[in-house]
Design a protein around this motif. Sequence first.
Motif, PDB file in Angstrom:
ATOM      1  N   ALA A  49      -7.886  -7.496   0.234  1.00 13.56           N
ATOM      2  CA  ALA A  49      -6.741  -7.059   0.043  1.00 13.56           C
ATOM      3  C   ALA A  49      -6.189  -6.057  -1.063  1.00 13.56           C
ATOM      4  CB  ALA A  49      -5.945  -8.418  -0.272  1.00 13.56           C
ATOM      5  N   SER A  50      -7.041  -6.263  -2.256  1.00 12.29           N
ATOM      6  CA  SER A  50      -6.965  -5.275  -3.464  1.00 12.29           C
ATOM      7  C   SER A  50      -7.431  -3.797  -2.782  1.00 12.29           C
ATOM      8  CB  SER A  50      -7.420  -5.600  -4.446  1.00 12.29           C
ATOM      9  OG  SER A  50      -8.835  -5.732  -4.403  1.00 12.29           O
ATOM     10  N   GLY A  51      -8.452  -3.824  -2.093  1.00 16.06           N
ATOM     11  CA  GLY A  51      -9.109  -2.767  -1.592  1.00 16.06           C
ATOM     12  C   GLY A  51      -7.930  -1.949  -0.674  1.00 16.06           C
ATOM     13  N   PHE A  52      -7.566  -2.556   0.154  1.00  9.06           N
ATOM     14  CA  PHE A  52      -6.328  -1.961   1.117  1.00  9.06           C
ATOM     15  C   PHE A  52      -5.349  -1.474   0.361  1.00  9.06           C
ATOM     16  CE2 PHE A  52      -3.196  -2.115   4.322  1.00  9.06           C
ATOM     17  CZ  PHE A  52      -3.838  -1.524   5.523  1.00  9.06           C
ATOM     18  N   MET A  53      -4.914  -2.153  -0.818  1.00  2.96           N
ATOM     19  CA  MET A  53      -3.867  -1.820  -1.329  1.00  2.96           C
ATOM     20  C   MET A  53      -4.116  -0.315  -2.128  1.00  2.96           C
ATOM     21  SD  MET A  53      -1.903  -3.390  -4.803  1.00  2.96           S
ATOM     22  CE  MET A  53      -3.378  -2.648  -5.771  1.00  2.96           C
ATOM     23  N   THR A  57       0.849  -1.117   0.114  1.00  2.21           N
ATOM     24  CA  THR A  57      -0.031  -0.021   0.224  1.00  2.21           C
ATOM     25  C   THR A  57       0.924   1.337  -0.016  1.00  2.21           C
ATOM     26  OG1 THR A  57      -1.620  -1.170   1.150  1.00  2.21           O
ATOM     27  CG2 THR A  57      -2.096   1.349   1.410  1.00  2.21           C
ATOM     28  N   LEU A  58       1.936   1.271   0.925  1.00  2.29           N
ATOM     29  CA  LEU A  58       2.857   2.534   0.743  1.00  2.29           C
ATOM     30  C   LEU A  58       3.525   2.434  -0.644  1.00  2.29           C
ATOM     31  CD1 LEU A  58       4.829   2.100   4.062  1.00  2.29           C
ATOM     32  CD2 LEU A  58       2.965   3.591   3.688  1.00  2.29           C
ATOM     33  N   VAL A  59       3.697   1.806  -1.192  1.00  6.76           N
ATOM     34  CA  VAL A  59       4.510   1.740  -2.444  1.00  6.76           C
ATOM     35  C   VAL A  59       3.432   2.097  -3.443  1.00  6.76           C
ATOM     36  CG1 VAL A  59       5.606   0.401  -4.407  1.00  6.76           C
ATOM     37  CG2 VAL A  59       6.214  -0.067  -1.935  1.00  6.76           C
ATOM     38  N   TYR A  60       2.426   1.628  -3.534  1.00  4.75           N
ATOM     39  CA  TYR A  60       1.197   2.134  -4.247  1.00  4.75           C
ATOM     40  C   TYR A  60       0.804   3.384  -4.213  1.00  4.75           C
ATOM     41  CZ  TYR A  60      -2.440   0.860  -7.703  1.00  4.75           C
ATOM     42  OH  TYR A  60      -3.144   0.937  -8.813  1.00  4.75           O
TER      43      TYR A  60
END
Length: 440
Positions: free
Chosen positions: A360-364, A232-235
């Motif tokens: 997981a994808s929503g969190f990212m 998430t940070l990288v995204y």
Amino acid sequence: MTTTPRRSGLPATTNVLILLCAMYFISYIVRQNVSTAIIAIRPEFKLSNTQAGLIFSAFGYPYLLFQIIGGVTADRFGPRRTLFVSGLVWAGATVLTSFAWDFYSLFAARILMGFGVGATLPTATRAMQYWVETRKRGFAQGITHAFARLGNALTPPLVAWLILLVTWRGSFIVIGTLSFLWAIAWGIYFRDVPAEHRGITSYDLEQLPKPRAKRTGPVPIGALAARMFPVTLVYFCYGWTLWFFLAWIPSYFLHSYNLKLSSSALFASGVFLGGTCGDFLGGIVSDRIFERTHSRTKARRNIIIFGFLMSTVFMAPVLMVHDLTVIVLSLSLAFFFAEFTVGAFWAIPMDIAPRYSGFASGFMNSGSALAAIVSPLIGGYIIDRTGKWEMTFVAGIALLLLGAVLAFWMKPDEELEDPADGERATRPAPIGASAATVAR
């Protein structure tokens, strides 16, 4: 279980992917159309660059909120209902935008639009989880996001043309109507479980991942958040560049080079087409690396680091050169390499959390959603304070370099342990290997 024989025409799996590509295409038009329409809206509503930045970022507040909510909703109620309702909301919000009369009403319409598009990407990933072969996850994520960038590329000239034809208000009505049509088509055709689709065949089902039983217990939010937090940070670093480009590139060409609306829209489209190619090729390359190495670290993480570094290289000339041809080519390549990472990014939630890929994808994507709020707003503030459009690219370069460093913290090779049913973390199986050969 029985299936109908294959009919003439495209397989159901392909049709579902086409519908998802159409959703990405349309939903990114409704996110970005205001960035071109603002050129006509600003003088009518007497907006400053900072106020325009607030309009660009308005949808990001509910968009951020609904990343995790939308992912959990998709996991619980299925992608069919979730995307259908989402489509109706964003379509209605787009039409309502045409009735705005000042800054506040326009801001409110964009907030509503954020509620509609907030759940789209995690829900689409949840839909792909069982409708796309495991070995084609990078391709599926790459091509759907390529259509998102194609929507970005076509939005400036499309909206500019619609403004000349039916005014900026009419342009929102046309795009909203198209959104309603997509939502209806999705609700009629898609099924959450491939085996329940009347067009699926036994051959298709053999190629697709086997759906796992729905969990009735609580979602392991803590474990999921811990695994996805580095991603998430990288995204967020990627999202900073994405939303800055989508919000300000048309205006950058218009004001920095004193172009007409049609010319600035054309050059902006060229930049966004670079992103379209990057999404498509990045997903293919990620899958090819995985097939050869069976390493998601190489196929996902290394692709992301490479794309970030190359993007900074081609963004740097904006700070030193003022030749329009050089800048268009340079920004197109910078956006190409930023988008080259997207297929790898969105395959990661499907790789490490199959049962909870929606969450997981929503969190990212909450990282990108947060960037959607702050990136356009800070960009507008910098422009108002300095009067130099080039200075806004400094933050983008810095964030991409930071993201390349943070990416070493990601661990895409290990699947999340699911304590609810005793599943153990696994490394990715080589293509064709049995489960017994990779069990830990």
